[in-house]
Design a protein around this motif. Structure first.
Motif, PDB file in Angstrom:
ATOM      1  N   ALA A  83       0.817  -1.004  -0.044  1.00 40.70           N
ATOM      2  CA  ALA A  83       0.149  -0.121   0.036  1.00 40.70           C
ATOM      3  C   ALA A  83       1.013   1.243   0.138  1.00 40.70           C
ATOM      4  O   ALA A  83       0.429   2.206  -0.801  1.00 40.70           O
ATOM      5  CB  ALA A  83      -0.859  -0.138   1.429  1.00 40.70           C
ATOM      6  N   ILE A  84       1.867   1.320   0.992  1.00 39.26           N
ATOM      7  CA  ILE A  84       2.697   2.426   0.828  1.00 39.26           C
ATOM      8  C   ILE A  84       3.624   2.630  -0.520  1.00 39.26           C
ATOM      9  O   ILE A  84       3.666   3.763  -0.938  1.00 39.26           O
ATOM     10  CB  ILE A  84       3.981   2.134   1.878  1.00 39.26           C
ATOM     11  N   ALA A  85       4.131   1.470  -1.070  1.00 41.19           N
ATOM     12  CA  ALA A  85       4.625   1.509  -2.218  1.00 41.19           C
ATOM     13  C   ALA A  85       3.859   1.995  -3.461  1.00 41.19           C
ATOM     14  O   ALA A  85       4.427   2.784  -4.081  1.00 41.19           O
ATOM     15  CB  ALA A  85       5.619   0.152  -2.646  1.00 41.19           C
ATOM     16  N   LYS A 109       3.377   5.762  -3.283  1.00 41.57           N
ATOM     17  CA  LYS A 109       4.459   6.718  -3.681  1.00 41.57           C
ATOM     18  C   LYS A 109       4.884   6.116  -5.165  1.00 41.57           C
ATOM     19  O   LYS A 109       5.603   7.018  -5.626  1.00 41.57           O
ATOM     20  CB  LYS A 109       5.690   6.021  -2.873  1.00 41.57           C
ATOM     21  N   GLY A 110       4.235   5.408  -6.035  1.00 39.58           N
ATOM     22  CA  GLY A 110       4.594   4.967  -6.941  1.00 39.58           C
ATOM     23  C   GLY A 110       5.750   4.239  -7.516  1.00 39.58           C
ATOM     24  O   GLY A 110       6.344   4.090  -8.460  1.00 39.58           O
ATOM     25  N   ASP A 111       6.186   3.441  -6.189  1.00 37.58           N
ATOM     26  CA  ASP A 111       7.252   2.660  -6.393  1.00 37.58           C
ATOM     27  C   ASP A 111       6.975   1.419  -6.764  1.00 37.58           C
ATOM     28  O   ASP A 111       5.615   0.910  -6.684  1.00 37.58           O
ATOM     29  CB  ASP A 111       8.058   2.335  -4.847  1.00 37.58           C
ATOM     30  N   ALA A 112       7.778   0.506  -7.336  1.00 35.90           N
ATOM     31  CA  ALA A 112       7.737  -0.605  -7.964  1.00 35.90           C
ATOM     32  C   ALA A 112       7.091  -1.830  -6.782  1.00 35.90           C
ATOM     33  O   ALA A 112       7.658  -1.843  -5.332  1.00 35.90           O
ATOM     34  CB  ALA A 112       8.843  -1.203  -8.364  1.00 35.90           C
ATOM     35  N   THR A 113       6.266  -2.713  -6.963  1.00 37.55           N
ATOM     36  CA  THR A 113       5.749  -3.626  -6.065  1.00 37.55           C
ATOM     37  C   THR A 113       5.576  -5.004  -6.572  1.00 37.55           C
ATOM     38  O   THR A 113       5.283  -5.940  -5.907  1.00 37.55           O
ATOM     39  CB  THR A 113       4.250  -3.300  -5.877  1.00 37.55           C
ATOM     40  N   GLU A 126      -8.478  -8.456  -4.218  1.00 34.86           N
ATOM     41  CA  GLU A 126      -7.549  -7.523  -4.334  1.00 34.86           C
ATOM     42  C   GLU A 126      -8.345  -6.073  -4.401  1.00 34.86           C
ATOM     43  O   GLU A 126      -9.350  -5.822  -5.244  1.00 34.86           O
ATOM     44  CB  GLU A 126      -6.822  -7.560  -5.564  1.00 34.86           C
ATOM     45  N   GLN A 127      -7.760  -5.142  -3.591  1.00 30.70           N
ATOM     46  CA  GLN A 127      -8.148  -3.844  -3.496  1.00 30.70           C
ATOM     47  C   GLN A 127      -7.565  -2.925  -4.331  1.00 30.70           C
ATOM     48  O   GLN A 127      -6.475  -3.203  -4.946  1.00 30.70           O
ATOM     49  CB  GLN A 127      -8.312  -3.531  -2.029  1.00 30.70           C
ATOM     50  N   ARG A 128      -8.043  -1.584  -4.556  1.00 27.61           N
ATOM     51  CA  ARG A 128      -7.518  -0.591  -5.531  1.00 27.61           C
ATOM     52  C   ARG A 128      -6.012  -0.341  -5.103  1.00 27.61           C
ATOM     53  O   ARG A 128      -5.293   0.206  -5.768  1.00 27.61           O
ATOM     54  CB  ARG A 128      -8.321   0.625  -5.445  1.00 27.61           C
ATOM     55  N   ASP A 129      -5.840  -0.338  -3.637  1.00 29.33           N
ATOM     56  CA  ASP A 129      -4.765   0.246  -3.243  1.00 29.33           C
ATOM     57  C   ASP A 129      -3.581  -0.917  -3.450  1.00 29.33           C
ATOM     58  O   ASP A 129      -2.437  -0.733  -2.779  1.00 29.33           O
ATOM     59  CB  ASP A 129      -4.792   0.831  -1.992  1.00 29.33           C
ATOM     60  N   THR A 171     -12.763 -17.041   4.735  1.00 34.03           N
ATOM     61  CA  THR A 171     -12.665 -18.326   4.562  1.00 34.03           C
ATOM     62  C   THR A 171     -13.648 -18.592   3.604  1.00 34.03           C
ATOM     63  O   THR A 171     -14.481 -17.729   3.045  1.00 34.03           O
ATOM     64  CB  THR A 171     -13.027 -18.947   6.173  1.00 34.03           C
ATOM     65  N   ASN A 172     -13.894 -19.940   3.404  1.00 35.24           N
ATOM     66  CA  ASN A 172     -14.968 -20.540   2.450  1.00 35.24           C
ATOM     67  C   ASN A 172     -16.244 -19.776   2.795  1.00 35.24           C
ATOM     68  O   ASN A 172     -17.119 -19.835   1.937  1.00 35.24           O
ATOM     69  CB  ASN A 172     -14.878 -21.889   2.126  1.00 35.24           C
ATOM     70  N   ASN A 173     -16.652 -19.767   4.132  1.00 32.57           N
ATOM     71  CA  ASN A 173     -17.771 -19.626   4.749  1.00 32.57           C
ATOM     72  C   ASN A 173     -17.994 -17.914   4.907  1.00 32.57           C
ATOM     73  O   ASN A 173     -18.937 -17.562   5.642  1.00 32.57           O
ATOM     74  CB  ASN A 173     -18.296 -20.333   5.900  1.00 32.57           C
ATOM     75  N   GLY A 174     -16.853 -17.364   4.491  1.00 35.12           N
ATOM     76  CA  GLY A 174     -17.250 -15.705   4.639  1.00 35.12           C
ATOM     77  C   GLY A 174     -16.370 -15.242   5.719  1.00 35.12           C
ATOM     78  O   GLY A 174     -16.549 -13.915   6.167  1.00 35.12           O
ATOM     79  N   SER A 175     -15.937 -15.982   6.815  1.00 36.89           N
ATOM     80  CA  SER A 175     -15.217 -15.460   8.099  1.00 36.89           C
ATOM     81  C   SER A 175     -13.973 -14.536   7.366  1.00 36.89           C
ATOM     82  O   SER A 175     -13.344 -15.037   6.825  1.00 36.89           O
ATOM     83  CB  SER A 175     -15.180 -16.468   8.968  1.00 36.89           C
ATOM     84  N   PRO A 176     -13.893 -13.520   7.988  1.00 40.63           N
ATOM     85  CA  PRO A 176     -12.680 -12.421   7.696  1.00 40.63           C
ATOM     86  C   PRO A 176     -11.212 -13.344   8.136  1.00 40.63           C
ATOM     87  O   PRO A 176     -11.281 -13.444   9.373  1.00 40.63           O
ATOM     88  CB  PRO A 176     -13.159 -11.392   8.017  1.00 40.63           C
ATOM     89  N   LEU A 177     -10.284 -13.372   7.475  1.00 42.71           N
ATOM     90  CA  LEU A 177      -9.165 -13.624   8.014  1.00 42.71           C
ATOM     91  C   LEU A 177      -8.064 -12.639   7.843  1.00 42.71           C
ATOM     92  O   LEU A 177      -7.213 -12.157   8.782  1.00 42.71           O
ATOM     93  CB  LEU A 177      -8.404 -14.865   7.139  1.00 42.71           C
ATOM     94  N   LEU A 178      -8.204 -11.616   6.790  1.00 48.12           N
ATOM     95  CA  LEU A 178      -7.326 -10.366   6.627  1.00 48.12           C
ATOM     96  C   LEU A 178      -8.088  -9.390   5.876  1.00 48.12           C
ATOM     97  O   LEU A 178      -8.839  -9.552   4.705  1.00 48.12           O
ATOM     98  CB  LEU A 178      -6.063 -10.874   5.550  1.00 48.12           C
ATOM     99  N   VAL A 179      -8.183  -8.249   6.509  1.00 48.05           N
ATOM    100  CA  VAL A 179      -8.598  -6.883   5.867  1.00 48.05           C
ATOM    101  C   VAL A 179      -7.574  -5.985   6.062  1.00 48.05           C
ATOM    102  O   VAL A 179      -7.353  -5.560   7.034  1.00 48.05           O
ATOM    103  CB  VAL A 179     -10.026  -6.619   6.586  1.00 48.05           C
ATOM    104  N   GLY A 180      -6.881  -5.438   5.001  1.00 48.61           N
ATOM    105  CA  GLY A 180      -5.830  -4.688   4.936  1.00 48.61           C
ATOM    106  C   GLY A 180      -4.910  -5.000   5.683  1.00 48.61           C
ATOM    107  O   GLY A 180      -4.038  -6.099   5.110  1.00 48.61           O
ATOM    108  N   THR A 181      -4.491  -4.355   6.686  1.00 47.03           N
ATOM    109  CA  THR A 181      -3.332  -4.648   7.637  1.00 47.03           C
ATOM    110  C   THR A 181      -3.906  -5.385   8.857  1.00 47.03           C
ATOM    111  O   THR A 181      -2.954  -5.545   9.956  1.00 47.03           O
ATOM    112  CB  THR A 181      -2.627  -3.557   7.799  1.00 47.03           C
TER     113      THR A 181
END
Length: 444
Positions: A176-178, A181-185, A209-212, A219-229
């Protein structure tokens, strides 16, 4: 003249960037998870040369999703197979075979038919019954060990899930930071995709995948594992799995996927049903034999007592020979009903008429055990077929991804030659522009 020179300089720069990109592809051709890159050109317009718009990772989100899905399936069936195969082998072991042990008791009883009062024959019956108990105790101990191992594996897997999610949260932050800044990711995203593949082997996932540039994972049943950071935590209590995200707690009971789902299935569909089935088989055996003996009389003329004992809450774990029974108390003497409707001994110490009733009871016991072993064999074969299918599908998914994103050295060699010619041609234009400029200067 300035236009010719600037056009050639832009071409030199573009060719140099493209050569650098191709060189980097070649250098990383053996790097696991590396996605090849390509320089994307665009015209500057109005005869102003060429621009390098960006350097793209050559990836296809569908191919990655296919890898993660098939990896999850493969890990699910593979982790389950180890327990299925063990249960099948355990119950099929000749030295622990229930049917053989029951047949030994029947054989001992058949021998006692010739001399039902013989202490030696009676002791052989008790010994063969004790042998059955010992074999069932060994099976119970082996399954208990498997359950402990499964619980340990589930806790280790949950710990690995948490660790991987924390690493993915860190990569999300860096990307997200890169991106801002327009840096290579590219390198960061390659590493992140490898971690997602690792995560998919633990549990079934859906990735967005998000815009940033960050990704969200559930999980398969929709439980959140990771949102952003922000990463979730996972806890395990035997085979009960829960996810904590912020202040919310989500249970994982069905459609878990990955090795975690396979372990849950191994417990709920293999180990627990096997223990229950064995418990039913043993309780049925004990009840039938005990009931048959209760219809007879022992050498002292007393009514028969139970040969086996067990706790109905855990038949397999408590199955035992009645600690109170002795050779004298084995009720081999048959019975009749007297005028008052009560059971009385049919004969003296040499009577053997109740032995056959016990033998007949034992002969009816083998079918359920054979069905259990057959069901485990069928289940194991079916699951192994699923392992093979999942492996083939995962291999195909990886191949499809590598065909697009992997480095083809022949293609890169061709690209390098092309961009080298592009560089030389633009350098030639610069040389001609310089010569033309010098000629013009010499005219004055």
């Amino acid at each position: 003249m300035p236009g010719m020179l600037s056009n050639a300089l832009s071409g030199l720069n573009a060719a140099n960037v493209a050569l650098t990109v191709s060189g980097n592809n070649v250098a990383n051709s053996a790097t696991v998870g590396y996605s090849r890159q390509a320089a994307q050109f665009g015209t500057a317009g109005n005869l102003n040369g060429v621009l390098v718009n960006n350097v793209d990772r050559i990836v296809n989100g569908y191919f990655n999703q296919d890898i993660w899905r098939t990896q999850s399936d493969l890990s699910y069936y593979d982790s389950k197979q180890s327990y299925l195969g063990y249960a099948e082998e355990l119950l099929g072991t000749d030295s622990l075979n229930f049917n053989d042990a029951v047949s030994s008791i029947a054989d001992a009883l058949s021998s006692a038919l010739t001399a039902p009062e013989s202490t030696a024959y009676r002791q052989e019956v008790l010994s063969s019954a004790a042998s059955l108990v010992n074999k069932m105790a060994q099976i119970n101990g082996a399954i208990s060990d498997q359950r402990q191992q499964l619980s340990l594996q589930m806790n280790e897997t949950a710990s690995s899930v948490e660790s991987t999610l924390q690493k993915l949260a860190d990569y999300n932050n860096k990307i997200a930071i890169a991106t801002a800044k327009g840096d290579a990711t590219a390198t960061l995203k390659d590493s992140r995709e490898q971690l997602v593949t690792t995560l998919s082997s633990y549990v079934g996932i859906a990735v967005t995948e998000q815009r940033d540039g960050t990704i969200d994972i559930s999980t398969n049943n929709g439980s959140p594992l990771l949102v952003g950071t922000q990463a979730a935590s996972m806890s395990v209590d035997r085979t009960d799995v829960s996810i904590t995200f912020g202040r919310q707690i989500f249970g994982l009971a069905t459609n878990v996927g990955g090795s975690l789902g396979g372990l849950i299935s191994a417990d709920t569909e293999v180990l627990t049903p096997t223990v229950d089935s064995l418990g039913n088989i043993l309780s049925q055996l004990a009840d039938d034999v005990n009931n048959a003996l209760a219809q007879g009389f022992d050498l002292n003329g007393n009514a028969g007592i139970a040969l086996f004992s067990y706790d109905a809450n855990d038949p397999l774990g408590t199955f035992a020979v009645n600690s109170d029974i002795t050779t004298v108390q084995l009720a081999f003497i048959g019975s009749n009903v007297d005028a008052g409707g009560s059971l009385v001994a049919a004969g003296g110490v040499g009577d053997n008429s109740n032995i056959q009733a016990v033998i007949d009871t034992l002969s009816a016991q083998s079918n359920n055990y054979s069905l259990l072993v057959g069901a485990l064999a069928s289940q194991s074969a079916e699951n192994q077929s699923s392992v093979d299918t999942a492996q083939a599908l995962n291999d195909n998914a990886i191949t499809a991804r590598d065909n697009l994103s992997g480095v083809n050295l022949d293609e890169e060699a061709s690209n390098i030659l092309y961009y080298q010619q592009m560089y030389q041609a633009n350098a030639k234009v610069i040389s001609i522009a310089d010569q033309t400029f010098q000629t013009l200067l010499n005219m004055f």
